[in-house]
Design a protein around this motif. Structure first.
Motif, PDB file in Angstrom:
ATOM      1  N   LEU A 182       3.919  -5.354   9.878  1.00 55.83           N
ATOM      2  CA  LEU A 182       3.624  -4.113   9.163  1.00 55.83           C
ATOM      3  C   LEU A 182       4.938  -3.380   8.954  1.00 55.83           C
ATOM      4  O   LEU A 182       5.767  -3.308   9.868  1.00 55.83           O
ATOM      5  CB  LEU A 182       2.660  -3.246   9.984  1.00 55.83           C
ATOM      6  CG  LEU A 182       2.331  -1.841   9.459  1.00 55.83           C
ATOM      7  CD1 LEU A 182       1.497  -1.922   8.192  1.00 55.83           C
ATOM      8  CD2 LEU A 182       1.587  -1.046  10.531  1.00 55.83           C
ATOM      9  N   LEU A 183       5.157  -2.887   7.744  1.00 58.66           N
ATOM     10  CA  LEU A 183       6.372  -2.144   7.414  1.00 58.66           C
ATOM     11  C   LEU A 183       6.000  -0.828   6.775  1.00 58.66           C
ATOM     12  O   LEU A 183       5.127  -0.781   5.903  1.00 58.66           O
ATOM     13  CB  LEU A 183       7.262  -2.958   6.473  1.00 58.66           C
ATOM     14  CG  LEU A 183       8.562  -2.314   5.990  1.00 58.66           C
ATOM     15  CD1 LEU A 183       9.654  -3.381   5.805  1.00 58.66           C
ATOM     16  CD2 LEU A 183       8.377  -1.558   4.669  1.00 58.66           C
ATOM     17  N   LEU A 184       6.642   0.239   7.217  1.00 57.95           N
ATOM     18  CA  LEU A 184       6.521   1.553   6.593  1.00 57.95           C
ATOM     19  C   LEU A 184       7.903   2.012   6.173  1.00 57.95           C
ATOM     20  O   LEU A 184       8.891   1.776   6.879  1.00 57.95           O
ATOM     21  CB  LEU A 184       5.915   2.578   7.556  1.00 57.95           C
ATOM     22  CG  LEU A 184       4.464   2.395   7.979  1.00 57.95           C
ATOM     23  CD1 LEU A 184       4.082   3.470   8.988  1.00 57.95           C
ATOM     24  CD2 LEU A 184       3.521   2.434   6.777  1.00 57.95           C
ATOM     25  N   GLN A 185       7.969   2.677   5.032  1.00 54.98           N
ATOM     26  CA  GLN A 185       9.263   3.155   4.531  1.00 54.98           C
ATOM     27  C   GLN A 185       9.074   4.510   3.865  1.00 54.98           C
ATOM     28  O   GLN A 185       8.115   4.716   3.120  1.00 54.98           O
ATOM     29  CB  GLN A 185       9.833   2.153   3.526  1.00 54.98           C
ATOM     30  CG  GLN A 185      11.268   2.421   3.139  1.00 54.98           C
ATOM     31  CD  GLN A 185      11.858   1.252   2.359  1.00 54.98           C
ATOM     32  OE1 GLN A 185      11.463   1.004   1.224  1.00 54.98           O
ATOM     33  NE2 GLN A 185      12.786   0.540   2.963  1.00 54.98           N
ATOM     34  N   ARG A 186      10.006   5.415   4.173  1.00 54.88           N
ATOM     35  CA  ARG A 186       9.983   6.741   3.554  1.00 54.88           C
ATOM     36  C   ARG A 186      10.976   6.756   2.403  1.00 54.88           C
ATOM     37  O   ARG A 186      12.170   6.522   2.588  1.00 54.88           O
ATOM     38  CB  ARG A 186      10.339   7.829   4.571  1.00 54.88           C
ATOM     39  CG  ARG A 186      10.206   9.237   3.992  1.00 54.88           C
ATOM     40  CD  ARG A 186      10.437  10.289   5.050  1.00 54.88           C
ATOM     41  NE  ARG A 186      11.826  10.309   5.507  1.00 54.88           N
ATOM     42  CZ  ARG A 186      12.260  11.069   6.509  1.00 54.88           C
ATOM     43  NH1 ARG A 186      11.421  11.856   7.163  1.00 54.88           N
ATOM     44  NH2 ARG A 186      13.517  11.031   6.879  1.00 54.88           N
TER      45      ARG A 186
ATOM     46  N   PHE B 148       0.846  -1.190   0.000  1.00 53.81           N
ATOM     47  CA  PHE B 148       0.000   0.000   0.000  1.00 53.81           C
ATOM     48  C   PHE B 148       0.881   1.241   0.000  1.00 53.81           C
ATOM     49  O   PHE B 148       2.067   1.195   0.328  1.00 53.81           O
ATOM     50  CB  PHE B 148      -0.946   0.010   1.215  1.00 53.81           C
ATOM     51  CG  PHE B 148      -0.260   0.051   2.543  1.00 53.81           C
ATOM     52  CD1 PHE B 148       0.008   1.256   3.186  1.00 53.81           C
ATOM     53  CD2 PHE B 148       0.122  -1.120   3.179  1.00 53.81           C
ATOM     54  CE1 PHE B 148       0.633   1.303   4.415  1.00 53.81           C
ATOM     55  CE2 PHE B 148       0.760  -1.092   4.423  1.00 53.81           C
ATOM     56  CZ  PHE B 148       1.020   0.124   5.034  1.00 53.81           C
ATOM     57  N   LEU B 149       0.287   2.351  -0.388  1.00 55.82           N
ATOM     58  CA  LEU B 149       1.005   3.621  -0.333  1.00 55.82           C
ATOM     59  C   LEU B 149       0.023   4.745  -0.047  1.00 55.82           C
ATOM     60  O   LEU B 149      -1.190   4.606  -0.237  1.00 55.82           O
ATOM     61  CB  LEU B 149       1.790   3.876  -1.619  1.00 55.82           C
ATOM     62  CG  LEU B 149       1.080   3.877  -2.965  1.00 55.82           C
ATOM     63  CD1 LEU B 149       0.420   5.216  -3.241  1.00 55.82           C
ATOM     64  CD2 LEU B 149       2.074   3.573  -4.089  1.00 55.82           C
ATOM     65  N   PHE B 150       0.568   5.832   0.431  1.00 57.50           N
ATOM     66  CA  PHE B 150      -0.234   7.017   0.734  1.00 57.50           C
ATOM     67  C   PHE B 150      -0.098   7.999  -0.431  1.00 57.50           C
ATOM     68  O   PHE B 150       1.017   8.425  -0.759  1.00 57.50           O
ATOM     69  CB  PHE B 150       0.244   7.668   2.030  1.00 57.50           C
ATOM     70  CG  PHE B 150       0.156   6.755   3.226  1.00 57.50           C
ATOM     71  CD1 PHE B 150      -0.998   6.699   3.984  1.00 57.50           C
ATOM     72  CD2 PHE B 150       1.225   5.948   3.583  1.00 57.50           C
ATOM     73  CE1 PHE B 150      -1.080   5.865   5.091  1.00 57.50           C
ATOM     74  CE2 PHE B 150       1.154   5.102   4.682  1.00 57.50           C
ATOM     75  CZ  PHE B 150      -0.004   5.059   5.434  1.00 57.50           C
ATOM     76  N   ASP B 151      -1.213   8.314  -1.043  1.00 60.58           N
ATOM     77  CA  ASP B 151      -1.184   9.223  -2.199  1.00 60.58           C
ATOM     78  C   ASP B 151      -0.599  10.582  -1.821  1.00 60.58           C
ATOM     79  O   ASP B 151      -0.803  11.089  -0.710  1.00 60.58           O
ATOM     80  CB  ASP B 151      -2.599   9.412  -2.741  1.00 60.58           C
ATOM     81  CG  ASP B 151      -3.046   8.227  -3.591  1.00 60.58           C
ATOM     82  OD1 ASP B 151      -2.183   7.411  -3.971  1.00 60.58           O
ATOM     83  OD2 ASP B 151      -4.258   8.116  -3.852  1.00 60.58           O
ATOM     84  N   HIS B 152       0.155  11.143  -2.764  1.00 64.79           N
ATOM     85  CA  HIS B 152       0.756  12.469  -2.623  1.00 64.79           C
ATOM     86  C   HIS B 152       1.755  12.535  -1.467  1.00 64.79           C
ATOM     87  O   HIS B 152       1.940  13.581  -0.847  1.00 64.79           O
ATOM     88  CB  HIS B 152      -0.328  13.545  -2.439  1.00 64.79           C
ATOM     89  CG  HIS B 152      -1.412  13.474  -3.458  1.00 64.79           C
ATOM     90  ND1 HIS B 152      -1.180  13.634  -4.809  1.00 64.79           N
ATOM     91  CD2 HIS B 152      -2.744  13.214  -3.321  1.00 64.79           C
ATOM     92  CE1 HIS B 152      -2.316  13.499  -5.464  1.00 64.79           C
ATOM     93  NE2 HIS B 152      -3.274  13.241  -4.585  1.00 64.79           N
TER      94      HIS B 152
ATOM     95  N   VAL C  28       5.649   7.948   1.212  1.00 66.54           N
ATOM     96  CA  VAL C  28       5.565   6.871   2.195  1.00 66.54           C
ATOM     97  C   VAL C  28       4.859   5.673   1.574  1.00 66.54           C
ATOM     98  O   VAL C  28       3.790   5.810   0.965  1.00 66.54           O
ATOM     99  CB  VAL C  28       4.799   7.329   3.457  1.00 66.54           C
ATOM    100  CG1 VAL C  28       4.750   6.192   4.487  1.00 66.54           C
ATOM    101  CG2 VAL C  28       5.450   8.566   4.063  1.00 66.54           C
ATOM    102  N   ARG C  29       5.474   4.515   1.738  1.00 65.35           N
ATOM    103  CA  ARG C  29       4.863   3.279   1.252  1.00 65.35           C
ATOM    104  C   ARG C  29       4.876   2.246   2.375  1.00 65.35           C
ATOM    105  O   ARG C  29       5.565   2.408   3.390  1.00 65.35           O
ATOM    106  CB  ARG C  29       5.609   2.722   0.047  1.00 65.35           C
ATOM    107  CG  ARG C  29       7.014   2.199   0.369  1.00 65.35           C
ATOM    108  CD  ARG C  29       7.685   1.637  -0.867  1.00 65.35           C
ATOM    109  NE  ARG C  29       9.027   1.133  -0.584  1.00 65.35           N
ATOM    110  CZ  ARG C  29       9.865   0.701  -1.503  1.00 65.35           C
ATOM    111  NH1 ARG C  29       9.518   0.723  -2.784  1.00 65.35           N
ATOM    112  NH2 ARG C  29      11.064   0.254  -1.166  1.00 65.35           N
TER     113      ARG C  29
END
Length: 291
Positions: free
Chosen positions: A167-171, A8-12, A15-16
């Motif tokens: 859960l993984l978040l990456q900038r 998943f990703l956050f539009d605009h 961050v994914r």
């Protein structure tokens, strides 16, 4: 699906993320061994982590995470490939006491290091090493990304012997002027509110909705995961050759044959004297087909 990973990703924003859930593949690993419950929990977290990292680095090949400790738990290893196959093992130090059910990751492994190996189908093999300087597996892996990939990365891992999740978040770098510059801090802050029971018990889209219902999240199709072992007679033969001809012949003189098995899936491999001699004479010959 009970075993899947979803990107998943956050539009605009830059961050994914990835979210993974494991049940059947996790059971397949545990059913082949008799580890204490606290080790089963750590193996579940490692399985979730290796699935997340494989999808994150987009490797066309095999990725493995190997925790080499000096504590009662001397080895934790998990491996994944782009086909969604996972496998894992653990090893308790010889002569060591069984670990306490309440022991933490750091208490189990003690000092040591984590070795992350990227083995592409084409190209050179790469290894990254990070010290076991953090209290949790997720903390150690975050340090690896900070040192090796230089990408801010956060992980949340959980397992209970029945299910495993992560859960993984990456900038990503190079945020444009039109992007939400506060998105990283906000997404991490919200992810820090996730409860272990939610990560293990809820559907992935429900987890993402609970965390980010006020964000614009684009969720991609899930990818199925399963247990799979990459062992073969050829790979086992190559492993035997590393013992050297003298040691192999000593074993044959003592036992008359050689029986070995894969540590991951327990598939057994049998070698006669003639087969070992043929292997020593021509290591590059194709492995014979066993009927």
């Amino acid at each position: 699906m009970s075993d899947q990973i979803q990107r998943f990703l956050f539009d605009h924003t830059n961050v994914r993320g990835e979210i993974v859930t494991l049940a059947n593949a996790y059971h397949e690993v545990l059913d082949r061994h008799a580890y204490p419950p606290v080790v089963n929990q750590q193996l579940g977290e490692l399985l979730a982590a290796v699935a997340l990292l494989t999808d994150t680095v987009k490797l066309d090949g095999t990725l493995s995470i190997e925790v080499r400790g000096q504590g009662v738990l001397s080895l934790l290893m998990a491996e994944s490939n782009p086909g969604g196959e996972l496998r894992a093992i653990a090893r308790i130090a010889d002569g060591g006491d069984l670990p306490s059910e309440s022991a933490s990751f750091r208490e189990l492994v003690g000092n040591g290091q984590i070795v992350i190996t990227l083995d592409p189908s084409e190209g050179n093999r790469y290894q990254g090493i990070v010290a076991l300087d953090h209290e949790t597996l997720s903390g150690c892996l975050e340090a690896y990304f900070s040192q090796s990939e230089q990408l801010p990365t956060r992980l949340w891992l959980a397992a209970d012997g029945e299910r495993a999740g992560g859960l993984l978040l990456q900038r990503l770098p190079d945020a444009s002027q039109n992007q939400d510059v506060d998105a990283w801090e906000r997404s991490v802050h919200l992810a820090d509110t996730i409860k272990r029971e939610e990560l293990l018990g809820l559907e992935q889209r429900e987890v993402l909705y609970r965390l980010y219902h006020e964000e614009t999240v684009r969720v991609f199709d899930p990818k199925a995961l399963r247990f799979g072992c990459t062992c073969s007679r050829e790979r086992m033969s190559n492993a035997l050759l590393t013992l050297g001809s003298e040691e192999l012949r000593d074993i044959l003189r003592e036992q008359g044959e050689i029986d070995t098995q894969c540590h991951f899936c327990h598939t057994k491999y049998h070698y006669t004297v003639a087969e070992i001699e043929s292997l020593l004479e021509d290591p590059d010959a194709p492995a014979p087909t066993i009927h």
